[in-house]
Design a protein around this motif. Structure first.
Motif, PDB file in Angstrom:
ATOM      1  N   THR A 160       0.832  -1.194   0.000  1.00 30.20           N
ATOM      2  CA  THR A 160       0.000   0.000   0.000  1.00 30.20           C
ATOM      3  C   THR A 160       0.873   1.253   0.000  1.00 30.20           C
ATOM      4  O   THR A 160       0.596   2.215  -0.723  1.00 30.20           O
ATOM      5  N   ASP A 216      -5.561  -1.459  -5.016  1.00 30.81           N
ATOM      6  CA  ASP A 216      -4.829  -2.136  -3.950  1.00 30.81           C
ATOM      7  C   ASP A 216      -5.562  -3.424  -3.544  1.00 30.81           C
ATOM      8  O   ASP A 216      -6.793  -3.451  -3.507  1.00 30.81           O
ATOM      9  N   ASP A 217      -4.796  -4.450  -3.244  1.00 30.48           N
ATOM     10  CA  ASP A 217      -5.356  -5.714  -2.750  1.00 30.48           C
ATOM     11  C   ASP A 217      -6.389  -6.315  -3.691  1.00 30.48           C
ATOM     12  O   ASP A 217      -7.518  -6.614  -3.290  1.00 30.48           O
ATOM     13  N   ARG A 315       4.261  -3.667   9.428  1.00 33.30           N
ATOM     14  CA  ARG A 315       3.183  -3.023  10.156  1.00 33.30           C
ATOM     15  C   ARG A 315       3.201  -3.455  11.635  1.00 33.30           C
ATOM     16  O   ARG A 315       3.019  -2.655  12.535  1.00 33.30           O
TER      17      ARG A 315
END
Ligand code: ADP
Ligand code: MG
Length: 448
Positions: A160, A216-217, A315
């Protein structure tokens, strides 16, 4: 009600906790069953989530004699983003349909772009070098280098961030370009709304008027027939008019189950770049950068401790850092190794308890009466190949390691070898009852 909640919180918490974590909260109203709160930064947000959300929820719900959910967000982010409804929410038909609303404009012609994710903030390492170079090439020459650019990699490894950085860089160089970031889920939600309110023209025009579309994704639309169909047409329209498309996914196109063939082949038209799990040095560099950005004094030894001992999910690492920083600020003490170890104690124990690939190898080797060393080797004897593939399959199923990480633990094999083995086992399991039984019993043994 919020006033009363605050009063009760004040009685419950120590004055210092109250002043540090509760006072910065801004009450932003109530919406249906949600209490909307805003906080000045991510730091406070994470801390509240971990420590106080349930208390606040409980007090507020009790006062209101109705169950409420607390939703917190950072006040600087554009308001639209965090209140997206999941697709499952049974939105009643309202007189003012939410369909085909213009996406949130963040800056100039940027739609839904998070301005904090830039190339400047992205730490380069051998794990992400290729993807980052490709992303920069696209950012410097949209629609003329790699189109589409397909970036894939595991959770929390920076997809991302990179795809957003492309958008931000393009906008910086070409303020007149329209750049749009969508998760594939949001794409699907809007599509559903547009279908419901017969606003498909608007929906199509919106996406087809973009110069750069960042999705995204994309794995989420796999298996969703109508969404894939629409995305296929959007893709074609943009591609034919020489607009840049960037897509991310947690898997290689071929590995996404339920992805239509025609989409898969289009994803392979351009460049496919992967992001691997970061090595220790890269993790260390990322931690240093994030610490500085968050104003956390991070001694070298703590940075190494974090980079060494836990997770390759960036993350997650960031989360630990934030936790340590919060603790330091709360107790007004500097970050030290002892303190970091204490703060992360529970997490470290949890991680330790997680099944290791080594245990799986041992179990499988034992079952087949072979040596662990042979399981890790590359010997091609049939008696070794099957157990090896089973061990690889179980490693993927029962641990959170990525393909490359599993490969490392099998004597440094390439991630494609692991993927191949897993597919093989999955396929054989469908046909081979005995294999299925063996694997299931191994699984049971390993997870008790
Ligand atoms: P993904 O989309 O792959 O799940 P994200 O892009 O959301 O991962 O990254 C998770 C977090 O890790 C973000 O805060 C991001 O800024 C950070 N991050 C990941 N890789 C890097 C990197 N190489 N340099 C700096 N930050 C990174
Ligand atoms: Mg992501």
């Amino acid at each position: 009600l919020w006033e009363k909640t605050l009063e009760q919180l004040e009685q419950t918490l120590t004055p210092q906790h109250f002043a540090t974590w509760i006072t910065p909260i801004k009450f932003a109203g109530v919406e249906e069953d949600k209490v909307l709160l805003e906080v000045p930064n991510r730091f406070v947000l994470d801390w509240l989530r971990d420590h106080y959300v349930s208390i606040i929820q409980e007090i507020f719900s009790k006062l209101a004699s109705n169950p409420y959910r607390v939703v917190i967000k950072v006040s600087t982010t554009p308001p639209k983003k965090s209140v997206d409804k999941p697709v499952s929410s049974p939105a009643p038909p309202s007189p003012t349909p939410a369909a085909a609303q213009p996406p949130v404009r963040t800056a100039n012609n940027g739609f839904n772009l998070n301005s904090k994710y830039t190339f400047e903030e992205f730490v380069l390492g051998s794990s992400n070098q290729f993807a980052c170079a490709a992303a920069m090439a696209v950012a410097n020459n949209p629609a003329t280098t790699y189109n589409p650019l397909f970036i894939y990699g595991g959770v929390g490894l920076g997809k991302t961030h990179l795809v957003t950085a492309i958008g931000n860089a393009i906008l910086k160089n070409n303020p007149e370009m329209k750049v749009c970031y969508y998760t594939s889920e949001k794409f699907m939600n809007e599509l559903i709304n547009s279908l419901r309110y017969a606003k498909m023209d608007e929906f199509r025009n919106k996406f087809r008027s973009m110069d750069v579309l960042l999705i995204d994704d994309v794995q989420f639309i796999a298996g969703k027939e109508r969404t894939q169909e629409e995305f296929f047409h959007t893709f074609n329209a943009l591609y034919d008019s020489h607009k840049q498309i960037v897509v991310t996914s947690d898997k290689f196109p071929k590995e996404i189950p339920g992805l239509e063939e025609r989409l898969r082949s289009r994803f392979e038209w351009g460049l496919i770049a992967d992001i691997q799990a970061p090595d220790m040095e890269t993790k260390h560099a990322i931690l240093k950068m994030k610490a500085e950005a968050n104003g956390i004094g991070l001694p070298e030894e703590v940075a190494y401790f974090l980079a060494n001992s836990i997770s390759s999910n960036v993350r997650e690492l960031e989360g630990y850092l934030v936790r340590i920083g919060a603790y330091a600020s709360l107790t007004a003490t500097p970050v030290t190794l002892e303190m970091a170890q204490e703060v992360l104690k529970d997490i470290l124990i949890e991680k330790k308890r997680e099944l290791s690939v080594e245990e799986i190898q041992k179990r499988v080797a034992h079952h087949y009466g072979i040596k662990v060393a042979d399981i890790k080797s590359s010997k091609r004897m049939k008696a070794l190949v099957l157990p090896r593939q089973i061990a690889m399959y179980l490693s993927r199923q029962l641990t959170s390691f990525s393909y490359p990480e599993i490969g490392d633990r099998f004597g440094g094999k390439d991630h494609s070898t692991i993927i191949h083995a897993i597919k093989k086992i999955e396929k054989n399991m469908e046909e081979d009852f005995q294999l299925r039984t063996v694997i299931n019993s191994l699984k049971k043994e390993l997870t008790v």
